[in-house]
Design an enzyme around this catalytic site. Sequence first.
Site, PDB file in Angstrom:
ATOM      1  N   ARG A 143       0.411  11.925  -9.195  1.00  0.00           N
ATOM      2  CA  ARG A 143       0.952  10.640  -8.478  1.00  0.00           C
ATOM      3  C   ARG A 143       2.173  10.531  -9.212  1.00  0.00           C
ATOM      4  O   ARG A 143       3.153   9.826  -8.659  1.00  0.00           O
ATOM      5  CB  ARG A 143       0.017   9.381  -9.486  1.00  0.00           C
ATOM      6  CG  ARG A 143      -1.203   9.356  -8.840  1.00  0.00           C
ATOM      7  CD  ARG A 143      -1.843   7.974  -9.413  1.00  0.00           C
ATOM      8  NE  ARG A 143      -3.197   7.970  -9.294  1.00  0.00           N
ATOM      9  CZ  ARG A 143      -3.901   7.646  -8.235  1.00  0.00           C
ATOM     10  NH1 ARG A 143      -3.379   7.052  -7.059  1.00  0.00           N
ATOM     11  NH2 ARG A 143      -5.413   7.413  -8.314  1.00  0.00           N
ATOM     12  N   ASP A 162      -4.544   4.684   6.143  1.00  0.00           N
ATOM     13  CA  ASP A 162      -5.230   5.974   6.650  1.00  0.00           C
ATOM     14  C   ASP A 162      -6.135   5.663   7.771  1.00  0.00           C
ATOM     15  O   ASP A 162      -5.799   5.606   8.775  1.00  0.00           O
ATOM     16  CB  ASP A 162      -5.769   6.888   5.572  1.00  0.00           C
ATOM     17  CG  ASP A 162      -5.596   8.300   5.416  1.00  0.00           C
ATOM     18  OD1 ASP A 162      -5.814   8.790   6.695  1.00  0.00           O
ATOM     19  OD2 ASP A 162      -5.745   8.879   4.402  1.00  0.00           O
ATOM     20  N   PHE A 173      -2.555  16.478   4.489  1.00  0.00           N
ATOM     21  CA  PHE A 173      -2.841  15.962   2.863  1.00  0.00           C
ATOM     22  C   PHE A 173      -1.694  15.964   2.271  1.00  0.00           C
ATOM     23  O   PHE A 173      -1.085  17.152   1.704  1.00  0.00           O
ATOM     24  CB  PHE A 173      -4.303  16.643   2.534  1.00  0.00           C
ATOM     25  CG  PHE A 173      -4.464  16.031   0.980  1.00  0.00           C
ATOM     26  CD1 PHE A 173      -4.940  14.617   1.226  1.00  0.00           C
ATOM     27  CD2 PHE A 173      -4.359  16.741  -0.117  1.00  0.00           C
ATOM     28  CE1 PHE A 173      -5.303  13.989  -0.018  1.00  0.00           C
ATOM     29  CE2 PHE A 173      -4.769  16.005  -1.232  1.00  0.00           C
ATOM     30  CZ  PHE A 173      -5.370  14.645  -1.285  1.00  0.00           C
ATOM     31  N   GLU A 185       0.883  -1.143  -0.106  1.00  0.00           N
ATOM     32  CA  GLU A 185       0.017  -0.040   0.020  1.00  0.00           C
ATOM     33  C   GLU A 185       0.902   1.099  -0.033  1.00  0.00           C
ATOM     34  O   GLU A 185       2.000   1.366   0.442  1.00  0.00           O
ATOM     35  CB  GLU A 185      -1.091  -0.052   1.293  1.00  0.00           C
ATOM     36  CG  GLU A 185      -2.337  -0.487   0.909  1.00  0.00           C
ATOM     37  CD  GLU A 185      -3.277   0.121   0.270  1.00  0.00           C
ATOM     38  OE1 GLU A 185      -2.828   0.869  -0.430  1.00  0.00           O
ATOM     39  OE2 GLU A 185      -4.337  -0.185   0.519  1.00  0.00           O
ATOM     40  N   ASP A 186       0.450   2.353  -0.584  1.00  0.00           N
ATOM     41  CA  ASP A 186       1.237   3.650  -0.425  1.00  0.00           C
ATOM     42  C   ASP A 186       0.947   4.068   1.070  1.00  0.00           C
ATOM     43  O   ASP A 186       1.701   4.754   1.461  1.00  0.00           O
ATOM     44  CB  ASP A 186       0.548   4.571  -1.426  1.00  0.00           C
ATOM     45  CG  ASP A 186      -0.925   4.900  -1.642  1.00  0.00           C
ATOM     46  OD1 ASP A 186      -1.719   3.993  -1.280  1.00  0.00           O
ATOM     47  OD2 ASP A 186      -1.192   5.642  -1.970  1.00  0.00           O
TER      48      ASP A 186
HETATM   49  C1  PRP Z   1      -5.864   4.948  -0.774  1.00  0.00           C
HETATM   50  C2  PRP Z   1      -4.762   4.251  -0.659  1.00  0.00           C
HETATM   51  C3  PRP Z   1      -5.029   3.178   0.169  1.00  0.00           C
HETATM   52  C4  PRP Z   1      -6.458   3.687   1.016  1.00  0.00           C
HETATM   53  C5  PRP Z   1      -6.005   3.994   2.412  1.00  0.00           C
HETATM   54  O1  PRP Z   1      -6.431   4.569  -2.046  1.00  0.00           O
HETATM   55  O2  PRP Z   1      -3.997   3.743  -1.778  1.00  0.00           O
HETATM   56  O3  PRP Z   1      -5.721   2.328  -0.639  1.00  0.00           O
HETATM   57  O4  PRP Z   1      -6.772   4.924   0.247  1.00  0.00           O
HETATM   58  O5  PRP Z   1      -7.164   4.776   2.956  1.00  0.00           O
HETATM   59  P1  PRP Z   1      -7.854   4.138   4.157  1.00  0.00           P
HETATM   60  O6  PRP Z   1      -6.927   3.467   5.274  1.00  0.00           O
HETATM   61  O7  PRP Z   1      -8.498   5.340   4.758  1.00  0.00           O
HETATM   62  O8  PRP Z   1      -8.796   2.896   3.633  1.00  0.00           O
HETATM   63  P2  PRP Z   1      -7.591   5.426  -3.060  1.00  0.00           P
HETATM   64  O9  PRP Z   1      -8.984   4.928  -2.742  1.00  0.00           O
HETATM   65  O10 PRP Z   1      -7.414   6.822  -2.789  1.00  0.00           O
HETATM   66  O11 PRP Z   1      -7.418   5.023  -4.176  1.00  0.00           O
HETATM   67  P3  PRP Z   1      -5.769   5.064  -5.260  1.00  0.00           P
HETATM   68  O12 PRP Z   1      -4.887   4.343  -4.639  1.00  0.00           O
HETATM   69  O13 PRP Z   1      -6.444   4.477  -6.819  1.00  0.00           O
HETATM   70  O14 PRP Z   1      -5.592   6.654  -5.202  1.00  0.00           O
END
Ligand code: PRP
Length: 187
Positions: free
Chosen positions: A174, A111, A161, A107-108
């Site tokens: 990105r 949150d 953010f 994961e990136d």
């Molecule tokens: C982001 C990130 C995680 C998630 C984390 O994805 O890549 O998958 O949100 O958030 P959380 O802990 O609050 O669930 P996003 O839905 O923005 O999609 P993306 O990776 O395509 O930008």
Amino acid sequence: MTSENMPLDYRFSKVLFTKEDIDKAAQRIAKLIDDEYKNTDKIPVFVVVLKGAVMWAGDLLRHIQSDLEIDFMNISSYHGGTKSSENIELISQLSTDVEDRDVLIIEDIVDTGLSLAFLKDLFIKEMGASSARVITMLDKKAIRKADVEVEFAGFEIDDVFIVGYGLDYKEIWRNIPFVGVINPEVI
Ligand code: PRP
């Protein structure tokens, strides 16, 4: 180049982590993975969670020397905004059978933790994986809502953010080669 002397543009108020910082974190975690798997016959499955984890996954996977498989899954929780919608959508599935396998979720960012909790449940309860752990570039503990364990994290961050290095603002930026705090005047 360190985050202190990195040139900024108007889109960012601060560079949090340069690509060199991120690469060092990737090397550190890759070594932990190699130490765990080097004397076993297990071949873990690394699941790159699209889209945000793509850059971090590239760095991390390049540093791992053990045998492994790679697959991709696309989920979305933010829907392009700046706050989690708490509504997780499964956009594309794995093509690998992970039953009785070790899954390492890349994961990136973790949150609220809701996406990670969703993924761990999916892999363990529905797909029968023997384990499902996460390797995240960023761990934003401050707004955690799900009681979920984060096994490997590059960096812990405060509730700001951020964009870049895979993380988007309305699907753009990105490709920025560092993790930066977004300038509030541009959003
Ligand atoms: C982001 C990130 C995680 C998630 C984390 O994805 O890549 O998958 O949100 O958030 P959380 O802990 O609050 O669930 P996003 O839905 O923005 O999609 P993306 O990776 O395509 O930008």
